[in-house]
Motif scaffolding. Structure first.
Motif, PDB file in Angstrom:
ATOM      1  N   ALA A 190     -51.384  23.054  -8.315  1.00  0.00           N
ATOM      2  CA  ALA A 190     -51.017  23.108  -6.893  1.00  0.00           C
ATOM      3  C   ALA A 190     -50.022  24.227  -6.643  1.00  0.00           C
ATOM      4  O   ALA A 190     -49.072  24.078  -5.875  1.00  0.00           O
ATOM      5  N   GLN A 191     -50.264  25.357  -7.358  1.00  0.00           N
ATOM      6  CA  GLN A 191     -49.394  26.533  -7.214  1.00  0.00           C
ATOM      7  C   GLN A 191     -47.932  26.181  -7.459  1.00  0.00           C
ATOM      8  O   GLN A 191     -47.029  26.597  -6.752  1.00  0.00           O
ATOM      9  N   GLY A 192     -47.737  25.343  -8.512  1.00  0.00           N
ATOM     10  CA  GLY A 192     -46.396  24.983  -8.939  1.00  0.00           C
ATOM     11  C   GLY A 192     -45.818  23.761  -8.277  1.00  0.00           C
ATOM     12  O   GLY A 192     -44.681  23.380  -8.572  1.00  0.00           O
ATOM     13  N   TYR A 201     -61.320  20.926 -11.507  1.00  0.00           N
ATOM     14  CA  TYR A 201     -60.923  19.984 -10.454  1.00  0.00           C
ATOM     15  C   TYR A 201     -59.953  18.986 -11.088  1.00  0.00           C
ATOM     16  O   TYR A 201     -60.161  18.519 -12.210  1.00  0.00           O
ATOM     17  N   ALA A 202     -58.897  18.666 -10.375  1.00  0.00           N
ATOM     18  CA  ALA A 202     -57.888  17.745 -10.890  1.00  0.00           C
ATOM     19  C   ALA A 202     -57.492  16.753  -9.805  1.00  0.00           C
ATOM     20  O   ALA A 202     -57.571  17.048  -8.603  1.00  0.00           O
ATOM     21  N   ALA A 203     -57.062  15.574 -10.248  1.00  0.00           N
ATOM     22  CA  ALA A 203     -56.540  14.550  -9.329  1.00  0.00           C
ATOM     23  C   ALA A 203     -55.381  13.861 -10.018  1.00  0.00           C
ATOM     24  O   ALA A 203     -55.358  13.720 -11.243  1.00  0.00           O
ATOM     25  N   TRP A 204     -54.393  13.414  -9.235  1.00  0.00           N
ATOM     26  CA  TRP A 204     -53.241  12.727  -9.787  1.00  0.00           C
ATOM     27  C   TRP A 204     -52.560  11.917  -8.706  1.00  0.00           C
ATOM     28  O   TRP A 204     -52.810  12.099  -7.511  1.00  0.00           O
ATOM     29  N   VAL A 231     -58.124  22.321  -6.787  1.00  0.00           N
ATOM     30  CA  VAL A 231     -59.280  23.076  -7.254  1.00  0.00           C
ATOM     31  C   VAL A 231     -58.802  24.394  -7.840  1.00  0.00           C
ATOM     32  O   VAL A 231     -57.874  25.023  -7.312  1.00  0.00           O
ATOM     33  N   SER A 232     -59.431  24.806  -8.948  1.00  0.00           N
ATOM     34  CA  SER A 232     -59.115  26.089  -9.552  1.00  0.00           C
ATOM     35  C   SER A 232     -60.367  26.951  -9.616  1.00  0.00           C
ATOM     36  O   SER A 232     -61.490  26.454  -9.507  1.00  0.00           O
ATOM     37  N   ASN A 233     -60.184  28.253  -9.831  1.00  0.00           N
ATOM     38  CA  ASN A 233     -61.329  29.149  -9.953  1.00  0.00           C
ATOM     39  C   ASN A 233     -61.880  29.127 -11.374  1.00  0.00           C
ATOM     40  O   ASN A 233     -61.439  28.357 -12.221  1.00  0.00           O
ATOM     41  N   ALA A 234     -62.815  30.036 -11.657  1.00  0.00           N
ATOM     42  CA  ALA A 234     -63.524  30.029 -12.932  1.00  0.00           C
ATOM     43  C   ALA A 234     -62.625  30.342 -14.113  1.00  0.00           C
ATOM     44  O   ALA A 234     -62.974  30.039 -15.259  1.00  0.00           O
ATOM     45  N   THR A 235     -61.464  30.943 -13.897  1.00  0.00           N
ATOM     46  CA  THR A 235     -60.558  31.253 -15.007  1.00  0.00           C
ATOM     47  C   THR A 235     -59.701  30.055 -15.392  1.00  0.00           C
ATOM     48  O   THR A 235     -59.069  30.039 -16.441  1.00  0.00           O
ATOM     49  N   GLY A 282     -56.329  29.894 -11.359  1.00  0.00           N
ATOM     50  CA  GLY A 282     -56.069  30.093  -9.935  1.00  0.00           C
ATOM     51  C   GLY A 282     -56.078  28.805  -9.141  1.00  0.00           C
ATOM     52  O   GLY A 282     -56.935  28.596  -8.278  1.00  0.00           O
ATOM     53  N   TRP A 283     -55.139  27.927  -9.416  1.00  0.00           N
ATOM     54  CA  TRP A 283     -55.058  26.656  -8.689  1.00  0.00           C
ATOM     55  C   TRP A 283     -54.670  26.891  -7.229  1.00  0.00           C
ATOM     56  O   TRP A 283     -53.844  27.742  -6.906  1.00  0.00           O
ATOM     57  N   GLN A 284     -55.286  26.110  -6.344  1.00  0.00           N
ATOM     58  CA  GLN A 284     -55.047  26.214  -4.908  1.00  0.00           C
ATOM     59  C   GLN A 284     -53.938  25.240  -4.493  1.00  0.00           C
ATOM     60  O   GLN A 284     -53.505  24.395  -5.282  1.00  0.00           O
ATOM     61  N   PRO A 285     -53.471  25.280  -3.246  1.00  0.00           N
ATOM     62  CA  PRO A 285     -52.540  24.245  -2.763  1.00  0.00           C
ATOM     63  C   PRO A 285     -53.185  22.864  -2.841  1.00  0.00           C
ATOM     64  O   PRO A 285     -54.387  22.711  -2.647  1.00  0.00           O
ATOM     65  N   GLN A 286     -52.386  21.861  -3.116  1.00  0.00           N
ATOM     66  CA  GLN A 286     -52.922  20.508  -3.280  1.00  0.00           C
ATOM     67  C   GLN A 286     -53.415  19.944  -1.956  1.00  0.00           C
ATOM     68  O   GLN A 286     -52.928  20.279  -0.885  1.00  0.00           O
ATOM     69  N   LEU A 287     -54.421  19.047  -2.055  1.00  0.00           N
ATOM     70  CA  LEU A 287     -54.947  18.316  -0.910  1.00  0.00           C
ATOM     71  C   LEU A 287     -54.700  16.830  -1.130  1.00  0.00           C
ATOM     72  O   LEU A 287     -54.819  16.327  -2.251  1.00  0.00           O
TER      73      LEU A 287
END
Length: 911
Positions: free
Chosen positions: A716-718, A736-739, A751-755, A758-763
């Motif tokens: 979640a970008q830290g 994909y991660a959940a917590w 969600v992150s990209n193929a590498t 690149g994690w996105q902001p959390q939802l």
């Protein structure tokens, strides 16, 4: 002081049970001590004096030095919860159907707490007694003492009595008392009153004369065999083959099902002669592997009607199910304490799927001895762990308390057949064996067949169907004014003309005490029955809810008996006639065994084929699994806090590869440290591990690239924070991660990209709140992510929600209404969504699946997986048509074994 009858009726979501406390017998109104001595416990009256029957002689005060055995019966921890659990595991259609307790679990789950046990034992010691260790189910505390010490402890006087049988027993001539501090914790005190003793069905006195268990010389049962009759022939005598024909057992025999792999326990209060059994077995070409289990030093008496009872039980059982692995014959001294101890031992041993008893008390007598409620607890324990108990309904027709010495027209049924967790077996007279196919044997009610209305138990919720509520049904005498009383029997079978070898000769016997072991043998074969379309259930447990369900759903499972009655003594209270449907002379009818086997069998393709063991991991909590291209990887911890460990597995047919290694996430050997379970996924062939940092609470991940772990990145970008472990999945080139949130119980998603960097902001997952880690999986067939969790806002229900990159979150709902004590696990195998969880009412692992290619279809019925048990959540992973599962065994120390299994689906198999 008058006694009062109390009933606790449990009807919510299951079986209605009337759990009795007859205070005039074992919990009467309190009375203060007339003169409590200093230092003595304050006492409360708990029972009544013994009732002396006709022709019983009072011999005066019992010898103070005489040995005496007493049972202090304790109440279950939560009788209502126990009743609900039994209902769930016994009722067809329940999600917990047949998910029984494992051996030894009852005491921990439903027995009184050890604090209660200690309190009762301490009070007994303070009153001058030396209690023994509590039974494994925590329901009985034995006390070996003397008459003098018992009189002092219970403020009671004991006399010696000579019964009409000439037996000498003890009985209390005034009401006993117990320490007031434990009165509400105990259910009964058994052993002070021994004036009435259990009898083979139909015999309420110890006199053999006038026995309804008729004995006469039998017919020749095989010309040219060792079975030549030794006295006048009786052409009506029935052999095992004829009984098998009458009750449609031949189709099971044709499938080589003769009871192999099953064991049956017989409850006996007498010995038997092995030579009689050997003669019978040689005659019919069967084996009767009997093992004797002596309770309270056993019972070696091989004389009288008790020995005939034991012998006939064994022979009838072995005759109809000739390949049983063993027949466990339990023997105890004749008396109320021996009876309780023997039932308790059968339940605690939990080594037999089916149990049969033909020894009875009439119900009012059992109440007055404090046996009903205590037996009920033991029988509930049997039902909870999957044991089936059959009991003869008695041989006195509608008058179960009729004494040979003192005829009476009092209506009564016999205990234990009238108990709510027992299958009562009535009697019929075979009038025709029937013909193939289907046989359809004909018969009429046996006039002596026990039956009628319980004085104690309300009608259970499962006792429904055509004929159950009839003109004879009523809410009395059980005092259940809002409904009806329990009706007996449940089923029936022939009670006349059995060929038995006893006492060195062939005889023909009559009695429901023969129909009960016949049903036990039939059910043992049904337990093991396997056909081309059905698998053996293994154990069926308490079958009454299923019997009434199948009788209404498929009447062909029974032969309905519609003629005759059970008013043998022609008493003015009248008879219960045999009618269409259920009746209180023959119950639901006699068995059509092949049809019942089909109804009880696990028919259709099994959701999970036989699993294969991979091996074990040493972990503190549940491990995480990930699979890709047939390879399996695991992440786990072993301590708190602990480094995160990684280990790989080569695929089916191999074993775990290199030893576990720690996840080092930067220069200087910095380790990933966690106190909760990590997560693992395979992204484009690269293992990715995620965890919650033990110090900061940040949710982090690392990738295994060229043999080294990448520096840790916070999701979640830290911003990702949690106190529990995360869930991780990979698919469609992304992670994909959940917590569960750190400061809230909301479920978050990222969600992150193929590498994988690149994690996105959390939802925040809409409406999702949980107290345990969630689960996540990517469905490659539908291109969506499924997140599942235990709903902290809705009890223990499991829910899920779907996410796609184009539509966001949608279609959240309940996971088949499943309940769990922990979070779920998810996997997609063979285009099916699989869910696994630990049950909320036990520690078994259950699985279910969605239809092929669906997310919102009807989930399959829950199935247990290899009898797996855990205190945590299970783990799942899948690759192709191979499903992997892992779980931590039920233990509480570090280094516990986490068992890992795989099973392979056949894509062509029917679903």
């Amino acid at each position: 002081m008058r006694g009062e009858l109390f009933a606790v009726i449990v009807t919510r979501r299951g079986i209605a049970v009337s759990v009795l406390s007859l205070l005039m017998a074992f919990g009467a109104a309190l009375v203060p001590n007339a003169a409590a001595s200093p230092g003595r416990l304050e006492m409360a009256r708990f029972g009544t004096r013994a009732t002396v029957a006709a022709r019983t002689v009072d011999l005066g005060a019992a010898r103070a030095s005489s040995a005496l055995r007493i049972d202090i019966a304790l109440k279950p921890r939560n009788p209502a919860a126990l009743a609900r659990f039994v209902a769930k595991v016994s009722t067809p259609g329940s999600k917990q159907y047949h998910h029984f307790l494992a051996k030894g679990q009852f005491g921990r789950r439903f027995g009184p707490t050890m604090r209660t046990v200690s309190k009762v034992r301490s009070a007994l010691r303070a009153d001058g007694l030396d209690p023994g260790p509590v039974s494994g189910d925590r329901l009985l505390i034995p006390v070996m003492t003397t008459v003098g010490r018992a009189e002092s402890a219970f403020h009671v006087r004991l006399h010696r009595f000579r019964l009409p049988s000439s037996a000498i027993v003890d009985g209390n001539i005034n009401a006993p008392s117990v320490p007031r501090s434990i009165r509400k914790l105990i259910q009964s005190v058994v052993g002070l009153n021994n004036l009435a003793r259990p009898q083979p069905a139909g015999l309420e006195s110890s006199d053999l004369g006038g026995s309804p268990l008729t004995v006469r010389a039998a017919a020749s049962v095989g010309s040219g065999t060792p079975c030549k009759a030794e006295s006048a022939a009786d052409p009506q005598s029935l052999t095992p083959d004829q009984l098998a024909q009458a009750y449609d057992v031949e189709p099971l025999y044709d499938e080589d099902d003769f009871g192999g792999g099953e064991s049956v326990a017989l409850f006996e209060m007498s010995g038997f002669n092995q030579k009689d059994l050997s003669r019978y077995a040689a005659c019919f070409g069967i084996r009767a592997p009997t093992l004797i289990s002596a309770v309270d030093n056993g019972n070696a008496d091989t004389r009288g009607i008790g020995a005939v009872e034991a012998t006939s039980d064994i022979e009838v059982l072995a005759g109809i199910a000739p390949a049983l692995d063993r027949i466990d014959v339990y023997e105890a001294p004749l008396g109320p304490t021996g009876l309780l101890d023997e039932y308790s031992q059968i339940e605690q041993n939990d080594g037999d799927q089916v149990v049969s008893t033909s020894w009875v008390f009439c119900e009012p007598t059992a109440v007055s001895y404090g046996l009903i409620a205590t037996e009920n607890s033991i029988f509930a324990a049997m039902a909870a762990q999957g044991q089936t108990l059959f009991a003869a309904a008695g041989d006195d027709g509608t008058e179960g308390c009729r004494q040979n010495a003192k005829p009476t027209s009092q209506s009564a049924v016999d205990d234990p057949a009238s108990q709510p967790y027992v299958t009562g077996v009535g009697g019929t007279v075979l009038t025709g064996l029937g013909n193939s196919p289907g046989w359809a044997a004909s018969g009429t009610a046996w006039p002596r067949s026990g039956g009628g209305i319980s004085r104690v138990s309300a009608m259970p919720s499962w006792q429904t169907g055509p004929g159950v509520i009839n003109s004879y049904s009523r809410g009395a005498p059980c005092d259940h004014r809002s409904g009806h009383c329990r009706e007996v029997p449940d089923v029936s079978a022939s009670a006349t003309d059995y060929a038995v070898y006893s006492g060195g000769r062939w005889v023909t016997l009559n009695g429901t005490s023969l129909a009960a072991p016949l049903w036990a043998g039939l059910l043992a074969m049904i337990d093991a029955a396997e056909t081309p379309t059905c698998h053996p259930p293994g154990k069926l447990g308490f079958i009454d809810p299923a019997l009434y369900y199948y009788a209404a759903k498929d009447p062909a499972d029974f032969s309905d008996i519609t003629t005759g009655h059970n008013n043998f003594y022609r008493a003015k209270n009248g008879a219960y006639p045999a009618t269409v449907g259920y009746d209180m002379a023959t119950g639901l009818g006699t068995p059509v065994t092949a049809n019942l086997a089909q109804s009880f069998g696990l028919c259709g393709a099994s959701l999970f084929p036989q699993p294969t063991a991979v091996g074990t991991l040493q972990s503190t909590v549940e491990p995480a699994l990930a699979a890709s291209d047939g390879a399996l990887s695991a992440a786990f911890i072993n301590g708190a806090p602990s480094p995160v460990y990684y280990q790989s597995y080569g695929g089916p047919g191999t074993s775990w590869g290199s030893p576990a290694s720690t996840v080092e996430v930067g220069s200087g050997g910095k380790l990933a440290q966690a106190t909760t379970s990590p997560a693992i996924a395979i992204l484009n062939g690269t293992p990715v591990v995620a965890w919650t940092d033990a110090t900061s609470g940040a949710v982090e991940d690392s990738l295994l690239i060229n043999g080294s772990w990448s520096p840790a990145v916070t999701l979640a970008q830290g911003a990702a924070q949690s106190t529990l472990g995360p869930a991780l999945a990979a698919g469609d080139g992304g992670l994909y991660a959940a917590w569960r949130g750190h400061a809230t119980n909301n479920v978050y998603f990222d969600v992150s990209n193929a590498t994988g960097r690149g994690w996105q902001p959390q939802l925040q997952v809409p409406g999702a709140t949980t107290d345990v880690p969630p689960a996540i999986v990517y469905d490659p067939n539908l291109g969506v992510v499924i997140i599942a969790w235990m709903d902290s806002a809705g009890g223990d229900h499991l829910r899920d929600e779907v996410w796609s990159s184009s539509a966001g979150f949608y279609e959240g709902g309940a996971l088949k209404g499943a309940d769990s004590g922990n979070g779920p696990a998810l996997a997609v195998v063979d285009n099916r969504l699989i869910e696994a969880h630990r049950g909320v009412d036990d520690d078994q692992i259950y699985f279910s699946a969605q239809p092929v290619g669906q997310l919102m279809g009807t989930w399959s019925p829950l199935q247990s997986f290899t009898y797996a048990h855990t205190d945590f959540s299970p783990a799942l992973a899948a690759s192709g048509n191979t499903l992997y599962s892992a779980w931590l065994g039920t233990c509480s120390t570090y280094g516990c074994a986490a068992n890992t299994y795989y099973t392979q689906f056949d894509p062509a198999a029917p679903r």
